[in-house]
Design a protein around this motif. Structure first.
Motif, PDB file in Angstrom:
ATOM      1  N   SER A 251       0.823  -1.219   0.000  1.00 17.70           N
ATOM      2  CA  SER A 251       0.000   0.000   0.000  1.00 17.70           C
ATOM      3  C   SER A 251       0.857   1.269   0.000  1.00 17.70           C
ATOM      4  N   ASP A 252       2.040   1.204   0.617  1.00 20.14           N
ATOM      5  CA  ASP A 252       2.936   2.367   0.602  1.00 20.14           C
ATOM      6  C   ASP A 252       3.389   2.681  -0.819  1.00 20.14           C
ATOM      7  N   ALA A 253       3.727   1.651  -1.556  1.00 22.68           N
ATOM      8  CA  ALA A 253       4.149   1.835  -2.947  1.00 22.68           C
ATOM      9  C   ALA A 253       3.008   2.392  -3.795  1.00 22.68           C
ATOM     10  N   GLU A 254       1.791   1.892  -3.554  1.00 17.79           N
ATOM     11  CA  GLU A 254       0.626   2.374  -4.297  1.00 17.79           C
ATOM     12  C   GLU A 254       0.349   3.847  -3.988  1.00 17.79           C
ATOM     13  N   GLU A 255       0.465   4.199  -2.691  1.00 14.07           N
ATOM     14  CA  GLU A 255       0.206   5.591  -2.295  1.00 14.07           C
ATOM     15  C   GLU A 255       1.242   6.537  -2.913  1.00 14.07           C
ATOM     16  N   LEU A 256       2.496   6.113  -2.898  1.00 17.29           N
ATOM     17  CA  LEU A 256       3.551   6.952  -3.476  1.00 17.29           C
ATOM     18  C   LEU A 256       3.331   7.113  -4.982  1.00 17.29           C
ATOM     19  N   LYS A 257       2.995   6.037  -5.641  1.00 20.28           N
ATOM     20  CA  LYS A 257       2.733   6.081  -7.079  1.00 20.28           C
ATOM     21  C   LYS A 257       1.551   7.012  -7.376  1.00 20.28           C
ATOM     22  N   TYR A 258       0.541   6.961  -6.527  1.00 17.60           N
ATOM     23  CA  TYR A 258      -0.649   7.814  -6.694  1.00 17.60           C
ATOM     24  C   TYR A 258      -0.252   9.291  -6.679  1.00 17.60           C
ATOM     25  N   TRP A 259       0.520   9.694  -5.672  1.00 20.53           N
ATOM     26  CA  TRP A 259       0.882  11.105  -5.540  1.00 20.53           C
ATOM     27  C   TRP A 259       1.858  11.553  -6.644  1.00 20.53           C
ATOM     28  N   LEU A 260       2.704  10.661  -7.077  1.00 24.43           N
ATOM     29  CA  LEU A 260       3.650  11.018  -8.140  1.00 24.43           C
ATOM     30  C   LEU A 260       2.951  11.181  -9.489  1.00 24.43           C
ATOM     31  N   SER A 261       1.853  10.463  -9.690  1.00 20.28           N
ATOM     32  CA  SER A 261       1.159  10.496 -10.989  1.00 20.28           C
ATOM     33  C   SER A 261       0.084  11.579 -11.066  1.00 20.28           C
ATOM     34  N   LYS A 262      -0.330  12.098  -9.905  1.00 28.25           N
ATOM     35  CA  LYS A 262      -1.441  13.058  -9.875  1.00 28.25           C
ATOM     36  C   LYS A 262      -0.996  14.414 -10.425  1.00 28.25           C
ATOM     37  N   LYS A 263      -1.748  14.931 -11.393  1.00 28.33           N
ATOM     38  CA  LYS A 263      -1.394  16.206 -12.043  1.00 28.33           C
ATOM     39  C   LYS A 263      -1.965  17.403 -11.300  1.00 28.33           C
ATOM     40  N   GLU A 264      -3.151  17.238 -10.743  1.00 26.32           N
ATOM     41  CA  GLU A 264      -3.774  18.317  -9.976  1.00 26.32           C
ATOM     42  C   GLU A 264      -4.014  17.812  -8.561  1.00 26.32           C
ATOM     43  N   PHE A 265      -3.605  18.627  -7.580  1.00 24.34           N
ATOM     44  CA  PHE A 265      -3.678  18.166  -6.185  1.00 24.34           C
ATOM     45  C   PHE A 265      -3.591  19.357  -5.244  1.00 24.34           C
ATOM     46  N   ASP A 266      -4.012  19.123  -4.012  1.00 23.73           N
ATOM     47  CA  ASP A 266      -3.829  20.091  -2.936  1.00 23.73           C
ATOM     48  C   ASP A 266      -2.377  19.956  -2.454  1.00 23.73           C
TER      49      ASP A 266
END
Length: 328
Positions: A251-266
């Protein structure tokens, strides 16, 4: 009145010397940016290291002012061109040269800055000039190599920790090494001491960059002077992110991948999430251990030199320790 420290006295002499230089007048668009960037309030760490290293062995400091100034002018030339490549709007809180003038002016003015750096280096005593030029040229090429590796990393999905260390060695640390080495060479220190001072500079330079990586994530915002988490927001491949990508599982790897791939974010949410992930993975401790490894090796080299003037040795060590323990 409190007496000035040795370092402050050296910096005063350097500043006076720099202000006396006439880099050129016409066309003003070519020469004004040189004065502008040199007066933006940099700490002058590199020329100070040169002057301190020279003063470990000799007293006739005037002979070192030109070569030390050459290092400072070269350093600012690299900053002027780096800012163009990074599309950076600010440098030391002020508009970058390409923003204040334009990109073409910044490129050309940077080019002439490099020429002026060589003019200053030519003030080296004739018997030492070939070696000074050889060392300067080697380092100048390595700094460019480091910048290119850094740009390459932006488009590479996976960067090894060792490759990152090599990049910061070239981009940042070798110029600190040269600063110390050149001072020693021109003061006619032994080749062994000149090499030890170079190694000291390179090792602490790598340590300083790892410290910067840490501060960007874990600094006290009230002391840091810029936005904490800027590297996280930009997905910059720092040592911390590289180690996190290497160690994160499930889940840590998935979360990191999520934030690295997100183009728009807070931004605040992303910084807090990635920082928490770093804390779970023990990234801060890992980075501190690597950083201290380089600092310790640097001081091992430094402590074994055969200096002649103990007061400069002690002050140089103190200056370096203060930089190591800084919080911004």
């Amino acid at each position: 009145m409190k007496e000035k420290s040795l370092a402050a006295a050296l910096l005063d002499k350097l500043e006076t010397f720099l202000q006396e230089q006439n880099f050129g007048d016409s066309p003003k668009e070519l020469y004004e940016p040189i004065t502008y960037i040199l007066n933006l309030g940099g700490k002058r760490i590199r020329p100070l290291l040169s002057l301190m290293a020279y003063s470990l062995y000799k007293n006739d400091l005037e002979k070192m002012l030109g070569p030390a100034a050459a290092i400072e002018v070269f350093h600012n030339f690299t900053l002027m061109h780096d800012d163009i490549m990074d599309e950076a709007p600010l440098r030391r809180g002020q508009a970058t040269v390409h923003e204040k003038w334009n990109t073409n002016v910044a490129i050309l003015s940077g080019d002439v800055m490099l020429v002026k750096a060589y003019d200053l280096l030519l003030q080296t005593e004739a018997k030492h000039l070939p070696e000074a030029l050889r060392l300067f040229n080697k380092t100048a090429a390595e700094v460019c190599e480091g910048q290119q590796f850094d740009m390459n990393f932006e488009s590479e999905e996976v960067v090894a920790a060792g490759d990152y260390i090599q990049m910061i060695r070239l981009k940042t640390a070798v110029l600190l090494g040269l600063s110390l080495q050149l001072g020693a060479v021109l003061a006619e220190a032994s080749p062994e001491d000149a090499q030890k001072l170079y190694d000291f500079g390179v090792n602490i330079g790598i340590g300083f960059q790892l410290k910067d990586d840490l501060l960007d994530v874990f600094a006290d915002q009230s002391k840091f002077g810029k936005q904490v988490g800027g590297d996280i927001i930009a997905n910059k491949k720092t040592y911390l992110l590289i180690k996190a990508l290497e160690l994160a599982k499930g889940s840590d790897a998935e979360e990191l991948k999520y934030w690295l791939s997100k183009k728009e974010f807070d931004k605040e949410k992303k910084v807090n999430a990635v920082k928490s992930l770093y804390e779970r993975l023990g990234i801060k401790a890992l980075t501190e251990a690597k950083m201290n490894e380089y600092f310790e090796e640097g001081f091992r080299q430094f402590n074994s030199i055969q200096f002649k003037q103990a007061e400069y040795f002690n002050e140089l060590r103190q200056i370096t320790q203060d930089l190591i323990h800084r919080e911004k």
